[in-house]
Design a protein around this motif. Structure first.
Motif, PDB file in Angstrom:
ATOM      1  N   PHE A  38       4.936  26.370   9.380  1.00 29.01           N
ATOM      2  CA  PHE A  38       4.086  26.192   8.198  1.00 29.01           C
ATOM      3  C   PHE A  38       4.278  27.354   7.231  1.00 29.01           C
ATOM      4  O   PHE A  38       4.393  27.173   6.018  1.00 29.01           O
ATOM      5  CB  PHE A  38       2.630  26.089   8.663  1.00 29.01           C
ATOM      6  N   ARG A  39       4.381  28.552   7.771  1.00 29.59           N
ATOM      7  CA  ARG A  39       4.495  29.737   6.913  1.00 29.59           C
ATOM      8  C   ARG A  39       5.843  29.848   6.214  1.00 29.59           C
ATOM      9  O   ARG A  39       6.003  30.642   5.300  1.00 29.59           O
ATOM     10  CB  ARG A  39       4.234  30.998   7.734  1.00 29.59           C
ATOM     11  N   ALA A  50      10.740  39.024  14.730  1.00 34.79           N
ATOM     12  CA  ALA A  50      10.663  37.775  13.955  1.00 34.79           C
ATOM     13  C   ALA A  50       9.379  37.029  14.251  1.00 34.79           C
ATOM     14  O   ALA A  50       8.756  36.453  13.368  1.00 34.79           O
ATOM     15  CB  ALA A  50      11.864  36.890  14.265  1.00 34.79           C
ATOM     16  N   GLU A  51       8.967  37.066  15.500  1.00 35.03           N
ATOM     17  CA  GLU A  51       7.722  36.395  15.848  1.00 35.03           C
ATOM     18  C   GLU A  51       6.542  37.119  15.210  1.00 35.03           C
ATOM     19  O   GLU A  51       5.616  36.506  14.691  1.00 35.03           O
ATOM     20  CB  GLU A  51       7.573  36.347  17.369  1.00 35.03           C
ATOM     21  N   LYS A  52       6.609  38.446  15.255  1.00 31.27           N
ATOM     22  CA  LYS A  52       5.526  39.217  14.653  1.00 31.27           C
ATOM     23  C   LYS A  52       5.419  38.959  13.156  1.00 31.27           C
ATOM     24  O   LYS A  52       4.340  38.980  12.586  1.00 31.27           O
ATOM     25  CB  LYS A  52       5.779  40.721  14.876  1.00 31.27           C
ATOM     26  N   LEU A  53       6.544  38.750  12.537  1.00 34.93           N
ATOM     27  CA  LEU A  53       6.538  38.522  11.097  1.00 34.93           C
ATOM     28  C   LEU A  53       6.257  37.063  10.765  1.00 34.93           C
ATOM     29  O   LEU A  53       6.229  36.684   9.610  1.00 34.93           O
ATOM     30  CB  LEU A  53       7.877  38.945  10.486  1.00 34.93           C
ATOM     31  N   GLY A  54       6.067  36.257  11.799  1.00 32.65           N
ATOM     32  CA  GLY A  54       5.753  34.857  11.554  1.00 32.65           C
ATOM     33  C   GLY A  54       6.955  34.019  11.190  1.00 32.65           C
ATOM     34  O   GLY A  54       6.835  32.936  10.646  1.00 32.65           O
ATOM     35  N   LEU A  55       8.124  34.532  11.485  1.00 28.35           N
ATOM     36  CA  LEU A  55       9.339  33.815  11.110  1.00 28.35           C
ATOM     37  C   LEU A  55       9.790  32.850  12.190  1.00 28.35           C
ATOM     38  O   LEU A  55      10.574  31.955  11.940  1.00 28.35           O
ATOM     39  CB  LEU A  55      10.469  34.808  10.825  1.00 28.35           C
ATOM     40  N   MET A  94       9.648  28.752  -3.706  1.00 30.28           N
ATOM     41  CA  MET A  94       9.244  28.836  -2.299  1.00 30.28           C
ATOM     42  C   MET A  94       9.024  30.245  -1.803  1.00 30.28           C
ATOM     43  O   MET A  94       9.172  31.171  -2.518  1.00 30.28           O
ATOM     44  CB  MET A  94      10.326  28.245  -1.459  1.00 30.28           C
ATOM     45  N   THR A  95       8.723  30.432  -0.607  1.00 33.51           N
ATOM     46  CA  THR A  95       8.594  31.749  -0.008  1.00 33.51           C
ATOM     47  C   THR A  95       8.774  31.742   1.487  1.00 33.51           C
ATOM     48  O   THR A  95       8.860  30.719   2.104  1.00 33.51           O
ATOM     49  CB  THR A  95       7.233  32.333  -0.313  1.00 33.51           C
ATOM     50  N   ARG A  96       8.747  32.927   2.009  1.00 35.65           N
ATOM     51  CA  ARG A  96       8.943  33.030   3.440  1.00 35.65           C
ATOM     52  C   ARG A  96       7.840  33.810   4.084  1.00 35.65           C
ATOM     53  O   ARG A  96       7.255  34.682   3.498  1.00 35.65           O
ATOM     54  CB  ARG A  96      10.257  33.784   3.634  1.00 35.65           C
ATOM     55  N   PRO A  97       7.577  33.464   5.279  1.00 36.42           N
ATOM     56  CA  PRO A  97       6.513  34.122   6.009  1.00 36.42           C
ATOM     57  C   PRO A  97       6.912  35.530   6.413  1.00 36.42           C
ATOM     58  O   PRO A  97       7.991  35.729   6.935  1.00 36.42           O
ATOM     59  CB  PRO A  97       6.335  33.260   7.243  1.00 36.42           C
ATOM     60  N   VAL A 155      -5.307  31.374   3.943  1.00 38.83           N
ATOM     61  CA  VAL A 155      -4.246  30.494   3.434  1.00 38.83           C
ATOM     62  C   VAL A 155      -3.060  30.497   4.381  1.00 38.83           C
ATOM     63  O   VAL A 155      -2.434  29.474   4.634  1.00 38.83           O
ATOM     64  CB  VAL A 155      -3.811  30.926   2.014  1.00 38.83           C
ATOM     65  N   LEU A 156      -2.771  31.659   4.924  1.00 34.02           N
ATOM     66  CA  LEU A 156      -1.644  31.803   5.845  1.00 34.02           C
ATOM     67  C   LEU A 156      -1.947  31.317   7.252  1.00 34.02           C
ATOM     68  O   LEU A 156      -1.087  31.325   8.109  1.00 34.02           O
ATOM     69  CB  LEU A 156      -1.257  33.285   5.926  1.00 34.02           C
ATOM     70  N   LYS A 157      -3.163  30.948   7.466  1.00 34.30           N
ATOM     71  CA  LYS A 157      -3.653  30.575   8.798  1.00 34.30           C
ATOM     72  C   LYS A 157      -3.509  31.744   9.770  1.00 34.30           C
ATOM     73  O   LYS A 157      -3.290  31.560  10.953  1.00 34.30           O
ATOM     74  CB  LYS A 157      -2.947  29.321   9.333  1.00 34.30           C
ATOM     75  N   GLU A 158      -3.612  32.931   9.233  1.00 32.48           N
ATOM     76  CA  GLU A 158      -3.673  34.086  10.118  1.00 32.48           C
ATOM     77  C   GLU A 158      -5.077  34.204  10.695  1.00 32.48           C
ATOM     78  O   GLU A 158      -5.270  34.719  11.790  1.00 32.48           O
ATOM     79  CB  GLU A 158      -3.327  35.376   9.372  1.00 32.48           C
ATOM     80  N   GLU A 159      -6.021  33.770   9.908  1.00 28.83           N
ATOM     81  CA  GLU A 159      -7.405  33.687  10.357  1.00 28.83           C
ATOM     82  C   GLU A 159      -7.866  32.250  10.201  1.00 28.83           C
ATOM     83  O   GLU A 159      -7.328  31.494   9.385  1.00 28.83           O
ATOM     84  CB  GLU A 159      -8.310  34.593   9.515  1.00 28.83           C
ATOM     85  N   LYS A 160      -8.872  31.898  10.973  1.00 22.49           N
ATOM     86  CA  LYS A 160      -9.453  30.568  10.841  1.00 22.49           C
ATOM     87  C   LYS A 160     -10.834  30.700  10.224  1.00 22.49           C
ATOM     88  O   LYS A 160     -11.565  31.652  10.524  1.00 22.49           O
ATOM     89  CB  LYS A 160      -9.590  29.916  12.219  1.00 22.49           C
ATOM     90  N   PRO A 161     -11.209  29.732   9.394  1.00 19.77           N
ATOM     91  CA  PRO A 161     -12.559  29.809   8.830  1.00 19.77           C
ATOM     92  C   PRO A 161     -13.604  29.552   9.901  1.00 19.77           C
ATOM     93  O   PRO A 161     -13.341  28.850  10.881  1.00 19.77           O
ATOM     94  CB  PRO A 161     -12.554  28.696   7.773  1.00 19.77           C
ATOM     95  N   THR A 162     -14.761  30.119   9.701  1.00 19.02           N
ATOM     96  CA  THR A 162     -15.869  29.855  10.610  1.00 19.02           C
ATOM     97  C   THR A 162     -16.401  28.447  10.363  1.00 19.02           C
ATOM     98  O   THR A 162     -16.767  27.741  11.297  1.00 19.02           O
ATOM     99  CB  THR A 162     -16.993  30.898  10.373  1.00 19.02           C
TER     100      THR A 162
END
Ligand SMILES: Nc1ncnc2c1ncn2[C@@H]1O[C@H](COP(=O)(O)OP(=O)(O)OP(=O)(O)O)[C@@H](O)[C@H]1O
Length: 367
Positions: A78-79, A343-348, A324-327, A49-56
């Motif tokens: 997006f996040r 911040a980059e590591k946290l996806g912000l 809402m939420t934050r990445p 959902v977070l697009k941390e992984e991509k589906p096969t």
């Protein structure tokens, strides 16, 4: 709001898919539990959902967007529609409660005035107005998780993902956290929570999606942790029903009896080193950014279900909460430059984006 179409996820070097042709739809405003044994695929769902992984294979739509159409560089943006809460809190140990929550707004360029207003409001909502100047190690575990939740919702995300948010907490504190999550959901935020804790699921009586070996074997509108019947609810035809409307009860069809329910033990299988999990990456970022402090990282045994008393949803305080939420996630692997800021590591923030004066700390690569 979130739709998985025939999603299969197979990690490199594994023979069995972590998720096997999953079809599921989650509507706006729902509160959904993902349950299942360790390794059944719960965290994989959240990472997708977070697009941390991509589906096969298969396609995922989140907030009306096909995730395949979002470039890696756009992933942090997006996040920003999503907030994430982890079992081990992931707070910045050298920053005060206020600054931990403010941090996620600073890195996306919110004004000082906005921050000065939004952070106290959010801390009040989570019951920490009086502790804004404390450091994380001066708080209880439950309070630390409240800070993490405040950080996740301060930018009013539409979706809140919670991966074992009560896993390190005692039953009473867990019930308080669940009450808070119910309140956030009541304000309109869609909540998806992976958990092993039967007592919580039984008390909340919300939608339960059960995974066994990467397949959905149960999808109940108001379920408990374990149920004798195993109905599966078909995805509703419309994607974005407003939160105020009752979630449509879709057609229920009988699926072949699922595999026997496995013992719901806590995670024990180590995650292969080839891929840093969402948990590991964010934890590594926090650890690298600060001196040793608070966050318990070890996973305790599941809490005993019986004593958990979660207030029914209807009774949850309907405190106005921004939807809402934050990445709080790491950026996608293939988009990671060699040296990322926290911040980059946290996806912000997108990798390479110009940082502002937030006191952001540079951290080295974690993999
Ligand atoms: N990065 C990875 N590389 C290879 N295999 C992985 C990776 N992440 C997860 N897996 C495997 O995919 C399967 C599903 O894992 P996942 O973490 O989604 O399960 P889970 O239900 O969240 O488990 P837990 O309750 O222990 O967190 C497991 O077999 C796991 O070993």
């Amino acid at each position: 709001m979130i739709r998985f179409d025939h999603i299969t996820k197979k990690y490199p070097g594994t023979t069995r898919p972590a998720l096997n042709s999953i079809d599921v739809e989650i509507l706006r405003g729902e509160f959904v539990f993902l349950v299942g044994a360790s390794g059944s695929g719960k965290s994989s769902c959240l990472r997708l959902v977070l697009k941390e992984e991509k589906p096969t294979s298969g396609s995922i739509h989140v907030l009306g967007q096909d995730l395949r159409s979002i470039s890696n560089r756009k992933v942090p943006y997006f996040r920003r529609n999503m907030g994430v809460v982890f079992q081990d809190f992931r707070l910045l140990p050298n920053k005060t409660v206020f600054d931990n929550v403010a941090f996620s707004l600073q890195v996306i360029g919110k004004s000082r005035g906005f921050i000065q207003e939004a952070v106290p409001d959010t801390l009040k909502m989570v019951g920490l107005a009086e502790k804004s100047q404390r450091l994380p190690h001066e708080l209880s575990g439950g309070e630390q998780q409240r800070v993490a939740i405040a950080r996740a919702i301060v930018n009013k995300p539409q979706i809140l993902l919670a991966d074992e948010p009560t896993g390190n907490l005692d039953p009473t504190t867990s019930a308080e956290i669940m009450s808070l999550l119910a309140s956030i959901n009541a304000s309109g935020t869609t909540v998806i929570m992976a958990t092993h804790e039967a007592g919580i699921v039984d008390q909340m009586q919300r939608r339960v999606i059960e995974l066994v070996h990467g397949e959905i074997v149960r999808d109940e509108r108001q379920g408990g942790y374990a149920t004798a019947s195993i109905p599966t609810i078909l995805p509703a035809p419309t994607t974005d029903a407003p939160a105020s409307e009752p979630a449509p009860v879709a057609a229920v069809y009988a699926r072949p009896a699922a595999a026997p329910k496995p013992a719901l033990t806590h995670p024990s299988a180590p995650v292969p080193e080839t891929s840093l999990s969402l948990h590991q990456a964010a934890a590594a970022a926090v650890a690298a950014a600060a001196s040793p402090v608070s966050s318990p990282v070890s996973r305790p045994e599941p809490a005993a279900p019986a004593p958990v008393v979660v207030p029914p949803t209807e009774d949850a305080p309907h405190t106005p909460v921004p939807p809402m939420t934050r990445p709080v996630l790491p950026v996608a692997q293939d988009d990671e430059p060699e040296q990322l800021t926290l911040a980059e590591k946290l996806g912000l923030r997108a990798p390479g984006e110009k940082p502002d004066q937030t006191g952001e700390q540079n951290v080295g690569p974690t993999r």
